[in-house]
Design a protein around this motif. Sequence first.
Motif, PDB file in Angstrom:
ATOM      1  N   TRP A 132      24.182  15.632   8.967  1.00  0.00           N
ATOM      2  CA  TRP A 132      24.144  16.871   8.194  1.00  0.00           C
ATOM      3  C   TRP A 132      24.664  18.064   8.992  1.00  0.00           C
ATOM      4  O   TRP A 132      24.379  19.218   8.645  1.00  0.00           O
ATOM      5  N   ALA A 133      25.441  17.801  10.017  1.00  0.00           N
ATOM      6  CA  ALA A 133      25.904  18.874  10.902  1.00  0.00           C
ATOM      7  C   ALA A 133      26.585  20.004  10.133  1.00  0.00           C
ATOM      8  O   ALA A 133      26.307  21.191  10.373  1.00  0.00           O
ATOM      9  N   ALA A 134      27.448  19.666   9.190  1.00  0.00           N
ATOM     10  CA  ALA A 134      28.202  20.699   8.477  1.00  0.00           C
ATOM     11  C   ALA A 134      27.307  21.581   7.622  1.00  0.00           C
ATOM     12  O   ALA A 134      27.610  22.759   7.392  1.00  0.00           O
ATOM     13  N   ALA A 135      26.192  21.035   7.150  1.00  0.00           N
ATOM     14  CA  ALA A 135      25.314  21.789   6.255  1.00  0.00           C
ATOM     15  C   ALA A 135      24.266  22.612   6.990  1.00  0.00           C
ATOM     16  O   ALA A 135      23.753  23.605   6.451  1.00  0.00           O
ATOM     17  N   ILE A 136      23.926  22.227   8.203  1.00  0.00           N
ATOM     18  CA  ILE A 136      22.778  22.834   8.888  1.00  0.00           C
ATOM     19  C   ILE A 136      22.945  24.331   9.161  1.00  0.00           C
ATOM     20  O   ILE A 136      22.001  25.105   8.940  1.00  0.00           O
ATOM     21  N   PRO A 137      24.109  24.829   9.607  1.00  0.00           N
ATOM     22  CA  PRO A 137      24.200  26.280   9.835  1.00  0.00           C
ATOM     23  C   PRO A 137      23.873  27.112   8.599  1.00  0.00           C
ATOM     24  O   PRO A 137      23.135  28.103   8.689  1.00  0.00           O
ATOM     25  N   ASP A 138      24.382  26.715   7.433  1.00  0.00           N
ATOM     26  CA  ASP A 138      24.073  27.479   6.216  1.00  0.00           C
ATOM     27  C   ASP A 138      22.611  27.337   5.814  1.00  0.00           C
ATOM     28  O   ASP A 138      22.010  28.281   5.287  1.00  0.00           O
ATOM     29  N   LEU A 139      22.017  26.169   6.052  1.00  0.00           N
ATOM     30  CA  LEU A 139      20.585  26.006   5.778  1.00  0.00           C
ATOM     31  C   LEU A 139      19.759  26.958   6.640  1.00  0.00           C
ATOM     32  O   LEU A 139      18.792  27.558   6.171  1.00  0.00           O
ATOM     33  N   LEU A 140      20.153  27.095   7.904  1.00  0.00           N
ATOM     34  CA  LEU A 140      19.440  28.006   8.801  1.00  0.00           C
ATOM     35  C   LEU A 140      19.602  29.462   8.356  1.00  0.00           C
ATOM     36  O   LEU A 140      18.650  30.252   8.428  1.00  0.00           O
ATOM     37  N   ARG A 141      20.780  29.814   7.900  1.00  0.00           N
ATOM     38  CA  ARG A 141      20.997  31.188   7.422  1.00  0.00           C
ATOM     39  C   ARG A 141      20.128  31.477   6.198  1.00  0.00           C
ATOM     40  O   ARG A 141      19.532  32.549   6.083  1.00  0.00           O
ATOM     41  N   LEU A 194      15.501  23.249  16.010  1.00  0.00           N
ATOM     42  CA  LEU A 194      16.033  22.687  14.765  1.00  0.00           C
ATOM     43  C   LEU A 194      15.040  21.774  14.043  1.00  0.00           C
ATOM     44  O   LEU A 194      14.901  21.873  12.823  1.00  0.00           O
ATOM     45  N   PRO A 195      14.340  20.864  14.733  1.00  0.00           N
ATOM     46  CA  PRO A 195      13.405  20.011  13.994  1.00  0.00           C
ATOM     47  C   PRO A 195      12.345  20.797  13.237  1.00  0.00           C
ATOM     48  O   PRO A 195      12.040  20.483  12.082  1.00  0.00           O
ATOM     49  N   VAL A 196      11.784  21.835  13.851  1.00  0.00           N
ATOM     50  CA  VAL A 196      10.757  22.627  13.177  1.00  0.00           C
ATOM     51  C   VAL A 196      11.368  23.453  12.047  1.00  0.00           C
ATOM     52  O   VAL A 196      10.813  23.534  10.934  1.00  0.00           O
ATOM     53  N   LEU A 197      12.515  24.066  12.277  1.00  0.00           N
ATOM     54  CA  LEU A 197      13.131  24.891  11.248  1.00  0.00           C
ATOM     55  C   LEU A 197      13.519  24.077  10.019  1.00  0.00           C
ATOM     56  O   LEU A 197      13.300  24.518   8.877  1.00  0.00           O
ATOM     57  N   LEU A 198      14.051  22.904  10.212  1.00  0.00           N
ATOM     58  CA  LEU A 198      14.431  22.082   9.055  1.00  0.00           C
ATOM     59  C   LEU A 198      13.206  21.502   8.366  1.00  0.00           C
ATOM     60  O   LEU A 198      13.215  21.284   7.147  1.00  0.00           O
ATOM     61  N   TRP A 199      12.149  21.267   9.123  1.00  0.00           N
ATOM     62  CA  TRP A 199      10.873  20.878   8.500  1.00  0.00           C
ATOM     63  C   TRP A 199      10.358  22.014   7.623  1.00  0.00           C
ATOM     64  O   TRP A 199       9.902  21.783   6.491  1.00  0.00           O
ATOM     65  N   LEU A 200      10.439  23.247   8.100  1.00  0.00           N
ATOM     66  CA  LEU A 200      10.038  24.393   7.283  1.00  0.00           C
ATOM     67  C   LEU A 200      10.908  24.515   6.043  1.00  0.00           C
ATOM     68  O   LEU A 200      10.415  24.846   4.951  1.00  0.00           O
TER      69      LEU A 200
END
Length: 389
Positions: free
Chosen positions: A363-372, A304-310
Motif C-alpha cells: 500500500w506504499a502509494a496510498a499511505i502518504p494520502d492516508l496520513l494526510r 506508521l503502524p499506530v497511525l494506520l491502526w488509528l
Amino acid sequence: MPVLSLGGMRFQQSWTDLPAEAVEGDSQARLKATLEAARVAGLHHIETARHYGTSERQLGWLLPQLSDPRRVLQTKVPPAADPAFFEAELETSFERLGQGGTGGRVDLLAIHGLNTAELLQQTLRPDGCLEVARRWQEDGRIGHVGFSTHAPLPLILEAINSDRFDFINLHWYFIRQDNRPAIAAATAHDMGVFVISPTDKGGHLHTPSDRLRDLCSPLHPIVFNDLFCLSAPGIHTISVGAAGPQDLALHLEAVALLPRAEYLLPPILERLEAARREALGEAWLASWDRGLPAWQETPGGINLPVLLWLHNLLEAWDLEGYGRARYGLLGNGSHWFPGENADALDGSVSEPELLAVLGASPWAAAIPDLLRSLRQRLGGEAVKRLQVA
C-alpha cells in the motif's frame, strides 16, 4: 482477585502530586463515596501508582476509615537505573498509602512501565529493582510482584519468559488484540493476567461514537468490551477507572450478563466486523500492516503502524475522540507511546523520503494520502500522556 478492579487513575484530584493541604474536601468526599460503592459491589481490589498524582495520598487517608477484610491493595512503581532511587520511591508509595512503618503492606506491587529493553534490564539485572522488591517481599511488606507494560509484544514476552514475575498488568481489549500471545505465555508461566484501562484505552468507551453505540446495541460499548475481555481465556480481572460511584454501573451490568456472554457477543462481533470490512475492504484488512517499518526506521520517527491502526478505527467505527487523543500523544508520550504523528509529512519529511522506506508495503502509494487525511481529521493540540491515560 475479583473480576472487576477499582483503578486509581480517574478519581484523584490532580495528576500533580499536590501537598496534603491542597487536597480539597469535595474530592475526598467523592473518592470516599466511590470506595464505599466499590466495596459494596465487590470490587475489593484497588489499584493505583506512585505517579498517579494525588491518588496514593488520597487513598491512604481513606482506607483506614473504610474497613474491608477482603481488600487487595496494589500500587505500581517505575524502575530506575539506581535501585536506591527505586527503593526511595517505594518508601514514598507506602507512606502515601498509609503503609509506612512496621506492619505496612501492599498486597501487589507492579514494576511500572516495562516498556523498553533498558527498563527491563534495570529491573532484572543483579542487584536491580526486582531484587529490591523481592527483599521487601521477604520482609512481609509485599505480597506478590508483577509488572505493567505498554511495550511491543516481543519485549512483553521476554519479560514473561524470564519467569521472574507473579502477574502482569496488560493492555488487551476488542480494538487491540495483538497482545493475545502474551496472555497465553503468562498463563503458561502461572502468572495472573489483569487487563488495564479497557474502557479508556479500549476506545474512550465512556464517550462512545454514535456508530459504535449502534453496532454494540443492545449493549453499551462498555458492557460489550467488558464481556469480550472477561470471556477470553486467561483473563481473570479487568480495571474500572471510576471518577465517581456512578461509573461502576455499566461494569456491574457486564458482570451480571457474563453467563449469557456466549449468546450476546457473536451478533455484535459480526456487526462490528461487517462494518470494518465495508469501510476498509478485504484487501486492506488482509495486508495493511505488511512491510511497515518500525518507527525508529521511518523518517521523522513517524509511527506508521499506530497511525494506520488509528485510520482503521476511525473509518470502521468512528472512534474520532479516541483517535484524536492517541494522535496527539505521538511525539509527547515518551516510551509510553513512542514515535511521532504525521505532522512532519510534507515538511521535514518529504513524500519521496517516506516512500523510500515503504518498498515492502503493498500500500506504499496510498499511505502518504492516508496520513494526510488522518492528520487533517485528528491533528491539533498535542496531548500529555497523563492527561488521557
